[in-house]
Design an enzyme around this catalytic site. Structure first.
Site, short mmCIF file in Angstrom:
data_model
loop_
_atom_site.label_atom_id
_atom_site.label_comp_id
_atom_site.label_asym_id
_atom_site.label_seq_id
_atom_site.Cartn_x
_atom_site.Cartn_y
_atom_site.Cartn_z
CD GLU A 270 -95.06 10.82 42.26
OE1 GLU A 270 -95.39 11.53 43.23
OE2 GLU A 270 -95.23 9.58 42.22
CE LYS A 331 -99.94 13.10 45.10
NZ LYS A 331 -98.91 12.10 45.51
CB CYS A 379 -98.43 9.13 42.79
SG CYS A 379 -97.90 7.67 43.73
#
Length: 507
Positions: A270, A331, A379
Site C-alpha cells: 500500500e 479502496k 489494508c
C-alpha cells in the site's frame, strides 16, 4: 481460577473479574493463541451474567468488553507516536474512548441473554447466540469494526479454522463461545446435567476438528504456475512522505524488484510509491524498463481525479505492464479518522493528506494480462468477512496490499495477518500479502502460510501462487448462513424446559 469461577456471585468481586476475563480473552487470540484462555474468559462471563438482572448483566458485559478491547487494541497507541508532537497526547484518550464504545456490544449481548432468563445447557446456547448476534453488529454498525472476532482464537490451528469455509468467522465464534459456556455451566451442574453439558462440549470440539481435518485431507497442495515476487521495502512511516526521501524510496523498490530470478507478477505494498504514479511519466518509464515483457506490477499508489470542485483522492492499487497502466482498484472501505472524517465531526484527520479519500465502488476483480483474475483488498479491507470478493466475477486469488508501519512491531500487524488467513479459508482463495514493514506472506486457500517475511525486514519473497478452491458455502452465501444458526439456537433454547420456566418466571 476454577474455584473462583465456580463461586461467582458468592463473595467474589465480580467487576474486576469481568475486566480480567475480558483481558484474558485476548490471550486466546493471535499472536498469543493460548486456546485454553477462551473457555476460561467466556465461561467466566457466562457464569457472571447467568441469573443476573438486565442492567447488572449489561454492566458486567461492558466491563468485560472494556478489558478486552483496551488490551486487544493497545497497539493503536503506536500510530500516535509517528507524529508524537502533534498526536501523542491523543493515544490514551483514543484507546480508552474506542474501548468504551466497542464494549457496548458485549454489554448488549449480556443484557439480551439476561432478558431471556434461560439457564443450564440451553442457556449456554442462548448466550452464544446473543454473543454472535452482537459481534456481527459490531462488524457492521457505523461502517463496522470486526477486529479480533472471537472465532480468531482458532486462526492459528490448521484444522480448527477450516469450518469457517462453511459458517464463516462469526459462526466459528458461535461454536467457540458455546463450548466455553457449556464447559463453564458444567461447573455448577450436577449428575446427568454436568455429564450432558461436558459431552455436548466435547462432541462440538470433535466435530469442529474432524470437519477441519477432512477439509485439509481433501486439499492436496496445488500451485497455479504463476510466479510471485513480493517486495517489502521496510520504509519507516515517518520517512515515507518526506519530499527529500521519496526518490530514495522509489529507488529502493526498483532495486529490490530487479534482483535476479524469474517472476510473472510483482507486488508492492500500500502506498509503496510516494506520489501519483499515474501522473509521473518518468517513474512509469522506469517501471516499464524494470518489468520487461510479460510481467505485471501491482502497487499501492494514491491517485486523484479532477472534478468541478477541485479533485477527488483515492487510496488505490494500480497495475502496470511494460506498456503502461493496465488496471486500477480504489479502496472502498476507508478507515475513519485516518482516511476520512465524517462531515459532522469538527476534528481533523490523523493522517496528512491533501483531502479526504473518496471510497471506491466496492470489491472488484481485475483482469490483467497473463494472470488469473485477482481481487484486491487494501489494508483494513481484509478484516471484513464476506466483503472482500466481487460477487459478480469471482477471482482466483486476493492481493492484500497493506502498510502496517503505523503500528511498529506491536501485536497489531500480527492480528491483521490473522484476519487475512481467515478470509482465505472463508473464500477458498489464496491471499497474497505485501506489507511495507511486514508481515508479507503467501497464504493458501486453507489459511496456511506458505512463505512470510517478518516485521522490520527489508527483502523479497519469491514464491508460486497457490491454487484456488471451488467457492465455499460461505463464499456463496456469506452471512446468510449465520442467521439460521443464531435463530435456531435461540429457538432451541426457548423450546426447552428452561425456556418455558423463564416465561413462567416473567409472567
Amino acid at each position: 481460577m476454577t474455584a473462583a469461577v465456580a463461586g461467582l456471585g458468592r463473595g467474589v468481586p465480580v467487576l474486576p473479574l469481568a475486566f480480567a476475563a475480558g483481558a484474558a480473552a485476548v490471550l486466546a487470540l493471535p499472536p498469543f493463541s493460548v486456546l485454553p484462555a477462551a473457555p476460561l474468559a467466556f465461561g467466566a462471563l457466562f457464569l457472571l451474567v447467568s441469573g443476573a438482572g438486565t442492567w447488572r448483566a449489561f454492566a458486567l458485559g461492558w466491563v468485560f468488553g472494556l478489558g478486552h478491547f483496551a488490551f486487544g487494541l493497545s497497539w493503536i497507541a503506536e500510530s500516535f507516536t509517528v507524529e508524537a508532537e502533534r498526536y501523542g497526547w491523543m493515544a490514551v484518550p483514543a484507546i480508552s474512548g474506542l474501548s468504551a464504545l466497542l464494549a457496548l456490544f458485549p454489554a448488549l449481548a449480556c443484557a439480551a441473554f439476561a432478558r431471556l432468563r434461560i439457564g443450564g445447557a440451553t442457556g449456554a446456547t442462548a448466550f452464544a447466540a446473543c454473543w454472535t448476534a452482537t459481534e456481527w453488529l459490531r462488524g457492521h454498525v457505523l461502517t463496522g469494526f470486526p477486529w479480533n472476532l472471537s472465532g480468531y482464537a482458532l486462526a492459528e490451528f490448521d484444522p480448527l479454522r477450516q469450518p469457517a469455509a462453511w459458517i464463516g468467522s462469526y459462526g466459528l465464534g458461535f461454536v467457540l463461545v458455546l463450548v466455553s459456556a457449556l464447559a463453564a455451566g458444567a461447573l455448577r451442574a450436577e449428575g446427568r446435567r454436568r455429564a450432558g453439558a461436558l459431552a455436548l462440549a466435547g462432541l462440538l470440539c470433535f466435530a469442529l476438528a474432524g470437519a477441519g481435518w477432512l477439509r485439509l485431507a481433501a486439499a492436496p497442495v496445488k500451485e497455479t504456475g504463476i510466479r510471485l515476487r513480493i517486495v517489502q521495502g521496510n520504509v519507516a512511516q515517518a520517512d515515507k512522505w518526506r519530499p527529500e526521501l521519496r526518490a530514495e524510496t522509489f529507488a529502493r523498490y526498483l532495486r529490490l524488484s530487479s534482483r535476479p530470478g524469474a517472476f510473472d507478477v510483482l507486488l508492492w505494498p500500500e502506498t509503496a510509491f510516494p506520489g501519483y504514479l499515474d501522473e509521473d511519466a518518468a517513474a512509469a518509464d522506469r517501471i516499464a524498463g524494470m518489468l520487461g515483457p510479460g510481467r505485471v506490477l501491482l502497487t499501492g499508489a494514491p491517485s486523484r481525479v479532477a472534478d468541478g470542485q477541485g479533485a477527488r483522492y483515492f487510496n488505490a492499487v494500480q497495475a502496470f505492464d511494460a506498456g503502461g497502466p493496465v488496471g486500477r482498484y480504489a479502496k472502498h472501505h476507508l478507515v475513519p479518522f485516518g482516511e476520512y472524517v465524517p462531515r459532522w465531526l469538527p476534528i481533523e484527520r490523523l493522517v496528512e493528506t491533501p483531502g479526504d479519500f473518496t471510497p471506491g465502488p466496492g470489491p472488484r476483480t481485475l483482469a490483467l494480462p497473463g494472470l488469473p483474475p485477482v481481487g484486491v483488498a487494501i489494508c483494513y479491507e481484509i478484516v471484513f468477512p464476506g466483503a472482500v470478493v466481487d460477487d459478480a466475477i469471482r477471482p482466483d486469488w486476493i492481493f492484500n496490499a497493506t502498510n502496517d508501519a503505523w503500528f511498529g512491531t506491536s501485536i497489531g500487524p500480527r492480528q491483521h495477518l490473522a484476519s487475512a488467513r481467515m478470509r482465505a479459508v472463508e473464500e477458498g482463495l489464496p491471499v497474497v500479502r505485501a506489507a511495507n514493514t511486514g508481515i508479507s506472506a503467501v497464504i493458501d486457500a486453507e489459511g496456511r502460510i506458505r512463505d512470510r517475511l517478518e516485521m522490520k525486514r527489508t527483502g523479497v519473497i519469491d514464491a508460486a501462487l497457490p491454487a484456488p478452491r471451488p467457492a465455499t458455502l460461505y463464499a456463496r452465501l456469506g452471512d446468510l448462513v449465520l442467521a439460521p444458526l443464531v435463530l435456531m439456537a435461540l429457538l432451541l433454547a426457548w423450546l426447552t424446559d428452561g425456556g418455558r420456566a423463564g416465561l413462567r418466571r416473567r409472567a
